[in-house]
Design a protein around this motif. Sequence first.
Motif, mmCIF file in Angstrom:
data_model
loop_
_atom_site.group_PDB
_atom_site.id
_atom_site.type_symbol
_atom_site.label_atom_id
_atom_site.label_comp_id
_atom_site.label_asym_id
_atom_site.label_seq_id
_atom_site.Cartn_x
_atom_site.Cartn_y
_atom_site.Cartn_z
ATOM 1 N N ARG A 60 7.670 -3.063 6.692
ATOM 2 C CA ARG A 60 6.634 -3.314 8.237
ATOM 3 C C ARG A 60 6.449 -4.581 8.286
ATOM 4 O O ARG A 60 5.554 -5.120 8.359
ATOM 5 N N VAL A 95 2.560 -5.361 7.096
ATOM 6 C CA VAL A 95 0.757 -4.405 8.274
ATOM 7 C C VAL A 95 1.443 -3.521 7.255
ATOM 8 O O VAL A 95 2.159 -2.625 7.278
ATOM 9 N N ASN A 96 0.113 -3.682 6.230
ATOM 10 C CA ASN A 96 -0.267 -2.620 5.147
ATOM 11 C C ASN A 96 -0.846 -1.138 5.658
ATOM 12 O O ASN A 96 -0.652 -0.766 7.074
ATOM 13 N N ALA A 97 -1.362 -0.210 5.234
ATOM 14 C CA ALA A 97 -0.512 1.196 5.622
ATOM 15 C C ALA A 97 -2.612 1.364 6.031
ATOM 16 O O ALA A 97 -2.776 2.614 6.680
ATOM 17 N N GLU A 98 -3.116 0.630 5.146
ATOM 18 C CA GLU A 98 -4.556 0.369 6.955
ATOM 19 C C GLU A 98 -4.733 -0.442 7.381
ATOM 20 O O GLU A 98 -5.077 -0.270 8.297
ATOM 21 N N GLY A 99 -3.627 -0.947 7.787
ATOM 22 C CA GLY A 99 -3.517 -1.451 9.008
ATOM 23 C C GLY A 99 -4.183 -2.960 8.829
ATOM 24 O O GLY A 99 -4.343 -3.254 10.078
ATOM 25 N N GLU A 100 -3.550 -3.747 7.759
ATOM 26 C CA GLU A 100 -4.376 -4.647 7.332
ATOM 27 C C GLU A 100 -3.405 -5.912 7.634
ATOM 28 O O GLU A 100 -2.060 -5.126 7.376
ATOM 29 N N ARG A 101 -3.457 -7.139 8.447
ATOM 30 C CA ARG A 101 -1.997 -7.914 8.390
ATOM 31 C C ARG A 101 -2.576 -8.777 7.200
ATOM 32 O O ARG A 101 -3.430 -9.513 7.036
ATOM 33 N N GLY A 142 0.690 -1.248 0.568
ATOM 34 C CA GLY A 142 0.245 0.091 -0.250
ATOM 35 C C GLY A 142 0.834 1.240 0.231
ATOM 36 O O GLY A 142 0.131 2.239 0.301
#
Lengths: 119, 447
Positions: free
Chosen positions: B57, B85-91, B41
Amino acid sequence: MKAAITEWQNRVAPVFDVAGTVLLIETDAEELQESISLPSGNPRNKIAFLKEQEVDVLICGAITRRMREYAEELGIRINPFVSGEIDEVWDAWRNGTLDQACYSMPGCRRCRRRKGQCS
Amino acid sequence: MSTDSPATTQAILESISDGVFTVDDDWRITSFNRAAEIITGVPREEAMGQPCSEVFRSSMCEGACALRKTLETGQSMIAHPCFLVNAEGERIPASVSTAVLKDENGKVIGGVETFRDLSELETLRKQISGRYTLGDLVSHSRAMQPVFEMTSSVANSDITALIHGDTGTGKELLARAIHGMSSRAGKPFVAINCAALPDTLLESELFGYKKGAFTGAVQDREGRFAQAKNGTIFLDEIGEISPAVQVRLLRVLQERTYEPLGSNETRRSEARIIAATHRDLAALVESGEFREDLFYRINVIRIDLPPLRDRKEDLPLLVNHFIERFNRIHNKAIEGLSIGANSLLMAHNWPGNVRELENMIERAFVLCNGTKIEIRHLPQELQGSAPVTAASSVPDIGTARRSAEAQAIFQTLEKNNFNRLATAKELGIHKTTLYRKIKALGLTLPK
């Protein structure tokens, strides 16, 4: 008020969920204070630990959404996706300039400028 | 354009679905392909020149960086598992491979990391063979998926929850799982079976009493709400409580306050309430046996636990789970069930649900001295020839028929060395009828 910054190699640790060290700071103190280890394993334990330490504000790098929601549920305010040298980040937080793009992790800059936080 | 030109290499890197980035000797990103942008992301222009740990990350960056290890040892790493951990906070589950990057003279100029998004693979893996566990609940049944999905949401909130399910389906296990996943995990979990106590005793048990409140109250005693503190109180069989206790409970739910018996002092309860019942509370409200206002207070969110007969595909998983546990408890080395015993389990209707299965396996552990649980280690009612001595031991007619049928078919199959045609002949049924029955009864035969 007490703040916490996850630390790695003198920068904000890249991922909170696996961070090993945190700096705890009384916000009225002049200098950065205690550096302590975070519990390993389940990231929920890290958040519970911060709560036990009566942390009000957490400044960290990337954090999974679930952990962020959990921290907020426990009443800990989060400044997520922050990057930079610890001293600079701490000064920026105290001066209210942490929302500047230069303190945001890559990929999170536009949204931080817009809303002050990612996602 | 030659096939080994930089432009071709660039085109290839841009077209592949694996993320690729390179770093210099200061761990800063020097190239970042299109797939890397999509997976992380992070736009390329923001990634270039940044520390790789702040772009990538991953769970490995801080303590176990694969690329660092590669650059230190010169050894490539292949398909190392981690998450990002992407920019949306998804694992994002991922696998990482690394290599040393050298210039045309063989001089090390940095490292290259390729990574693959395993999200879809992970989802597929769970769909195909996933063993979902939630506390002590295990399942891979589709019927249990809504339970698993709802539980984490319920655990993340403080609302009162109602668990509905037949006896033995695991209502307390689910309540414990919700507590364990919630922010109250480190606090007390107090369970009480409301049906097990008479009315007056239930009241004093829940709310406590003061010395002298009634004959025998020789000293103050705190109730379950006080014991639960700011943890969770689990009220099992809530459908059985009297109207008087319903009123007191309603007050706790509305105002979070109560008084111990014989006391004027109002106490505050911070406990989260999870209630459970096997009864239809709406019907009890309809018949006037349960207060409507209490029903709506409790029924804020309802989780339905399916009976075992509706998730028989979980039987092998549950059997293994119990065998593992009882091997540890009884210090045995039982490997599993014989094919015949397995077939009888599949044919049974399980009115007592998972608890019945657990008790049955534990009973078999006591009787079994070998490595396999055989038909003879199972209770009579499962073997289809139970001596009927009490009403509680009478299986329903359908279960008895299925059980007897499964046993007859299996024994004949065994006798005929699992030859289907010979078995059908001996049983006096057509071959296709035999196949249909084997399938319907869930009989597992050797390949």
